[in-house]
Design an enzyme around this catalytic site. Sequence first.
Site, PDB file in Angstrom:
ATOM      1  CE1 TYR A   1      -3.939  -2.602   4.791  1.00 59.00           C
ATOM      2  CE2 TYR A   1      -3.360  -0.291   4.479  1.00 59.00           C
ATOM      3  CZ  TYR A   1      -3.685  -1.517   3.945  1.00 59.00           C
ATOM      4  OH  TYR A   1      -3.779  -1.681   2.592  1.00 59.00           O
TER       5      TYR A   1
ATOM      6  CB  SER B   1      -0.897   0.011   1.240  1.00 58.70           C
ATOM      7  OG  SER B   1      -1.549   1.271   1.387  1.00 58.70           O
TER       8      SER B   1
END
Length: 266
Positions: free
Chosen positions: A158, A144
Amino acid sequence: MTAKIEVTASGAEPAPSVPRATVTGGTRGTGAAVVRHLREAGMDVTVVARTPGEGEAVRFVPADLADPVAAREAARLVLAEGAPDVLVHVAGGSQSPSGGFSALGEEEWARELDLNLLSAVRLDRELVPAMIERGRGVIIHVASIQARMPLWDGTLAYAAAKAALRTYSKGLAGQLAPHGIRVNTVSPGGIRTEAADQLVDRLAERLDGDRDAAWDALGAALGGVPLGRFATPDEVAGVIAFLASDGAASVLGAEIVVDGGTVRTV
């Protein structure tokens, strides 16, 4: 990745073998799009996920890869069909509450690291030896842009896990390259998926339930998206399918960012 040719012992006409792909988290969102693209490329796809999807004629292995025991069993079932030619780790996500570091306890940190980092590490550990033995393969980790641009309010743990995944992927690429195995990372920015909607729902709770304001806040936290929209799952899957193909035979240890221009640094 083109089909491999197997020569029969009798010297008869060689028959092409269908490349095998394994996709984690491949039953919805970006993972389901990856499955479609790999099948369109002629691959035999096995999906490893917690719940089955709908409408895809693929082999399904049920497993929660956040559980080490389940990950080992999933790998055993995958290897029963032969070592994969392509392994794509899409499984991931965040369910932690908003509020930054003070809202994240031991349970939240463990869950985010298990799902977004260790699930890939565990499956790689079980499957890579068979890929090394065969002398070829492709591994793609989906990280990401939050590895570079962490959103502290909603997805701090995350983001930290994806940063670790990115580093792990880079190191693994160097180790496996001499064995004929290419390892790369794809780092999406915002994607219009169910997971993105869930993140917006959590942010909206802090904004009196205003989802439009939550979307605006999410875009603002990213510094805006020059393209003017989030990517679609198919756009991300198309990049992954390219990296899995022979057209990317010299692409190794790379991180491909699919974010509509959100990351403005080089």
